[in-house]
Design a protein around this motif. Structure first.
Motif, PDB file in Angstrom:
ATOM      1  N   ILE A   1       0.847  -1.185   0.000  1.00 22.98           N
ATOM      2  CA  ILE A   1       0.000   0.000   0.000  1.00 22.98           C
ATOM      3  C   ILE A   1       0.885   1.239   0.000  1.00 22.98           C
ATOM      4  CG2 ILE A   1      -1.731   1.295   1.290  1.00 22.98           C
ATOM      5  CD1 ILE A   1      -2.724  -1.344   2.425  1.00 22.98           C
ATOM      6  N   ARG A   2       0.674   2.118  -0.970  1.00 28.56           N
ATOM      7  CA  ARG A   2       1.481   3.331  -1.064  1.00 28.56           C
ATOM      8  C   ARG A   2       1.035   4.349  -0.014  1.00 28.56           C
ATOM      9  NH1 ARG A   2       5.104   4.142  -4.664  1.00 28.56           N
ATOM     10  NH2 ARG A   2       5.087   6.342  -4.061  1.00 28.56           N
ATOM     11  N   THR A   3       2.005   5.114   0.471  1.00 36.23           N
ATOM     12  CA  THR A   3       1.709   6.180   1.428  1.00 36.23           C
ATOM     13  C   THR A   3       1.914   7.563   0.824  1.00 36.23           C
ATOM     14  OG1 THR A   3       3.970   6.075   2.298  1.00 36.23           O
ATOM     15  CG2 THR A   3       2.288   4.745   3.406  1.00 36.23           C
ATOM     16  N   THR A   4       2.496   7.617  -0.376  1.00 35.16           N
ATOM     17  CA  THR A   4       2.642   8.876  -1.102  1.00 35.16           C
ATOM     18  C   THR A   4       2.099   8.690  -2.510  1.00 35.16           C
ATOM     19  OG1 THR A   4       4.871   8.337  -1.919  1.00 35.16           O
ATOM     20  CG2 THR A   4       4.710   9.490   0.198  1.00 35.16           C
ATOM     21  N   GLY A   5       1.540   9.755  -3.062  1.00 38.48           N
ATOM     22  CA  GLY A   5       1.040   9.652  -4.429  1.00 38.48           C
ATOM     23  C   GLY A   5      -0.078  10.633  -4.714  1.00 38.48           C
ATOM     24  N   ILE A   6      -0.532  10.597  -5.972  1.00 41.89           N
ATOM     25  CA  ILE A   6      -1.638  11.435  -6.445  1.00 41.89           C
ATOM     26  C   ILE A   6      -2.956  10.776  -6.062  1.00 41.89           C
ATOM     27  CG2 ILE A   6      -2.752  12.394  -8.499  1.00 41.89           C
ATOM     28  CD1 ILE A   6      -0.092  13.664  -8.017  1.00 41.89           C
ATOM     29  N   LEU A   7      -3.895  11.556  -5.547  1.00 41.53           N
ATOM     30  CA  LEU A   7      -5.203  11.013  -5.179  1.00 41.53           C
ATOM     31  C   LEU A   7      -6.013  10.681  -6.422  1.00 41.53           C
ATOM     32  CD1 LEU A   7      -4.333  12.190  -2.412  1.00 41.53           C
ATOM     33  CD2 LEU A   7      -6.732  12.820  -2.059  1.00 41.53           C
ATOM     34  N   ALA A   8      -6.647   9.517  -6.407  1.00 37.43           N
ATOM     35  CA  ALA A   8      -7.494   9.078  -7.508  1.00 37.43           C
ATOM     36  C   ALA A   8      -8.936   9.527  -7.276  1.00 37.43           C
ATOM     37  CB  ALA A   8      -7.419   7.558  -7.647  1.00 37.43           C
ATOM     38  N   ASP A   9      -9.786   9.249  -8.254  1.00 43.62           N
ATOM     39  CA  ASP A   9     -11.170   9.733  -8.258  1.00 43.62           C
ATOM     40  C   ASP A   9     -11.938   9.381  -6.988  1.00 43.62           C
ATOM     41  OD1 ASP A   9     -11.086   7.025  -8.968  1.00 43.62           O
ATOM     42  OD2 ASP A   9     -11.888   7.361 -10.977  1.00 43.62           O
ATOM     43  N   ARG A  10     -11.779   8.162  -6.501  1.00 40.27           N
ATOM     44  CA  ARG A  10     -12.505   7.743  -5.302  1.00 40.27           C
ATOM     45  C   ARG A  10     -12.103   8.589  -4.095  1.00 40.27           C
ATOM     46  NH1 ARG A  10     -10.367   3.290  -5.046  1.00 40.27           N
ATOM     47  NH2 ARG A  10     -11.789   2.016  -6.291  1.00 40.27           N
ATOM     48  N   ALA A  11     -10.817   8.863  -3.963  1.00 38.76           N
ATOM     49  CA  ALA A  11     -10.322   9.652  -2.835  1.00 38.76           C
ATOM     50  C   ALA A  11     -10.735  11.117  -2.959  1.00 38.76           C
ATOM     51  CB  ALA A  11      -8.801   9.533  -2.743  1.00 38.76           C
ATOM     52  N   ILE A  12     -10.821  11.623  -4.186  1.00 36.81           N
ATOM     53  CA  ILE A  12     -11.277  13.005  -4.378  1.00 36.81           C
ATOM     54  C   ILE A  12     -12.732  13.138  -3.943  1.00 36.81           C
ATOM     55  CG2 ILE A  12     -11.732  14.805  -6.097  1.00 36.81           C
ATOM     56  CD1 ILE A  12      -9.327  13.692  -7.683  1.00 36.81           C
ATOM     57  N   ALA A  13     -13.542  12.157  -4.315  1.00 35.57           N
ATOM     58  CA  ALA A  13     -14.938  12.176  -3.880  1.00 35.57           C
ATOM     59  C   ALA A  13     -15.029  12.140  -2.351  1.00 35.57           C
ATOM     60  CB  ALA A  13     -15.687  10.988  -4.486  1.00 35.57           C
ATOM     61  N   ALA A  14     -14.132  11.388  -1.715  1.00 39.65           N
ATOM     62  CA  ALA A  14     -14.146  11.298  -0.261  1.00 39.65           C
ATOM     63  C   ALA A  14     -13.786  12.626   0.399  1.00 39.65           C
ATOM     64  CB  ALA A  14     -13.179  10.200   0.201  1.00 39.65           C
ATOM     65  N   LEU A  15     -12.993  13.465  -0.283  1.00 37.98           N
ATOM     66  CA  LEU A  15     -12.672  14.783   0.262  1.00 37.98           C
ATOM     67  C   LEU A  15     -13.925  15.647   0.416  1.00 37.98           C
ATOM     68  CD1 LEU A  15      -9.380  15.708  -1.667  1.00 37.98           C
ATOM     69  CD2 LEU A  15      -9.590  14.900   0.691  1.00 37.98           C
ATOM     70  N   PHE A  16     -14.874  15.485  -0.483  1.00 35.95           N
ATOM     71  CA  PHE A  16     -16.140  16.210  -0.342  1.00 35.95           C
ATOM     72  C   PHE A  16     -16.953  15.653   0.828  1.00 35.95           C
ATOM     73  CE2 PHE A  16     -15.157  17.388  -4.728  1.00 35.95           C
ATOM     74  CZ  PHE A  16     -15.495  18.732  -4.725  1.00 35.95           C
ATOM     75  N   GLU A  17     -16.918  14.346   0.997  1.00 36.02           N
ATOM     76  CA  GLU A  17     -17.690  13.727   2.084  1.00 36.02           C
ATOM     77  C   GLU A  17     -17.173  14.159   3.448  1.00 36.02           C
ATOM     78  OE1 GLU A  17     -17.373   9.587   1.305  1.00 36.02           O
ATOM     79  OE2 GLU A  17     -18.442   9.687  -0.626  1.00 36.02           O
TER      80      GLU A  17
END
Length: 363
Positions: free
Chosen positions: A2-18
């Protein structure tokens, strides 16, 4: 692993709104979240300002606007933004980033291909298009149409933002190995240096000898939200090879050209064309630098996708020659694989492209 650094993908971007790390004035558009980025939407007003500015470490953007604004343009029903003018538009989206998350912005592909210069600004900013880790506050977009006057409205999407945790850039040995495994650019002798992999210009032309387009002056307006609305020849002058495989760039003219190499961004990576490098020459290439996961990926219908390049010479005429290096792609790890890839049923306009103008023009 599991990576700990990187670009956020679509699922994680949606979670930022939640989690309210991202907040918007109105519900998201259905296609606003991309595989590795979020499209940003214009708010209801544009402020025409005397000049571009940087807020600096002690100032809010709103304070600068109070001093520098010339007049306010209502975008609720649509309005024309004129060439040669600078506008600041508060965006619908604002951020409350955690301490370990930063972001960067870039014009959307269609924005760059219309020669619309855009930069995201934050309060207390000392750099354009950079949102520092832990920033909480509004986002603004500086807009300056360079070649064509444009029509924009509340909700128009001219820029996009990527979120990242830590530093996920691939070093040169890792980039060379990824190219060996995945063929990032279709080149027999890839040039990996300066932290990126080189792209060169194609001035041989297609079967008809077409090598690119030069923007016309004194045209009608382009509505940024409407596809296939305009005739190419009302806005663009086609440029054809004359057998010498070279092109003289006239100062302050705007050109659409294409790379020799097809580009591939594997699903677990995101790419970006690096900003202008003075070692390359006196010109700027590619305003819109984000390449999403899946661009040029065969499984997503993108085999043979080349990079369309927005090119503008500065100060002096400059001769471009076929196969000359004009830019470099840097690659970053994704934090996780996106649910959708560029071109996979997402309404992507430029998958499997060659030389191609923006979506606003009829083919």
């Amino acid at each position: 692993m599991i990576r700990t650094t990187g670009i956020l993908a679509d699922r994680a971007i949606a979670a930022l709104f939640e989690t309210k790390r991202l907040i918007s004035e109105r519900p998201l558009d259905s296609d606003q979240i991309q595989p590795a980025s979020l499209d940003l939407r214009l708010g209801a007003k544009a402020f025409r300002v005397r000049a571009s500015f940087m807020p600096g470490p002690n100032s809010l953007v709103s304070d600068k606007l109070d001093r520098l604004k010339l007049h306010v343009v209502d975008l609720s029903e649509g309005a024309v933004l004129e060439t040669g003018c600078v506008y600041i538009v508060p965006l619908m989206e604002r951020v409350d980033l955690p301490a370990d998350m930063s972001a960067s912005a870039n014009p959307k592909s269609s924005t760059g291909r219309l020669d619309i210069f855009t930069r995201v600004i934050t309060d207390y900013a000392q750099e354009f298009d950079k949102i520092p880790a832990g920033y909480s506050g509004p986002l603004y977009l500086e807009i300056s149409p360079r070649t064509f006057p444009i029509v924009v409205r509340q909700g128009s999407r001219l820029s996009q933002i990527r979120f990242r945790i830590g530093n996920a850039l691939l070093g040169e040995p890792e980039l060379a190995k990824l190219h060996e495994d995945e063929t990032l650019v279709a080149s027999q002798q890839p040039n990996v240096s300066g932290g990126g992999i080189a792209l060169s210009i194609d001035l041989r032309g297609d079967k008809d000898g077409l090598i690119g387009y030069r923007g016309k002056h004194h045209t009608a307006v382009v509505d940024v939200d409407k596809k296939a609305q305009h005739d190419i020849f009302d806005f663009w002058e086609p440029i054809y090879s004359r057998g010498r495989n070279e092109l003289i760039l006239d100062p302050d003219e705007f050109y659409i050209l294409v790379s020799r190499e097809a580009v591939h961004v594997p699903p677990l990576y995101a790419a970006e064309m690096t900003p202008f490098d003075p070692l390359v020459g006196e010109f700027r290439v590619h305003y819109a630098g984000f390449f999403d996961p899946g661009f040029g990926h065969e499984a997503a219908g993108g085999r043979g996708s080349r990079a369309v390049l927005e090119v503008r010479s500065h100060e002096v005429p400059f001769i471009l020659e076929d196969a000359q290096i004009v830019g470099r792609l840097v690659y970053e790890h994704m934090l996780e694989a996106p649910e959708g890839l560029y071109g996979s049923g997402l309404g992507s306009n430029y998958q499997a492209q060659g030389l191609k103008l923006s979506k606003h023009f009829r083919a």
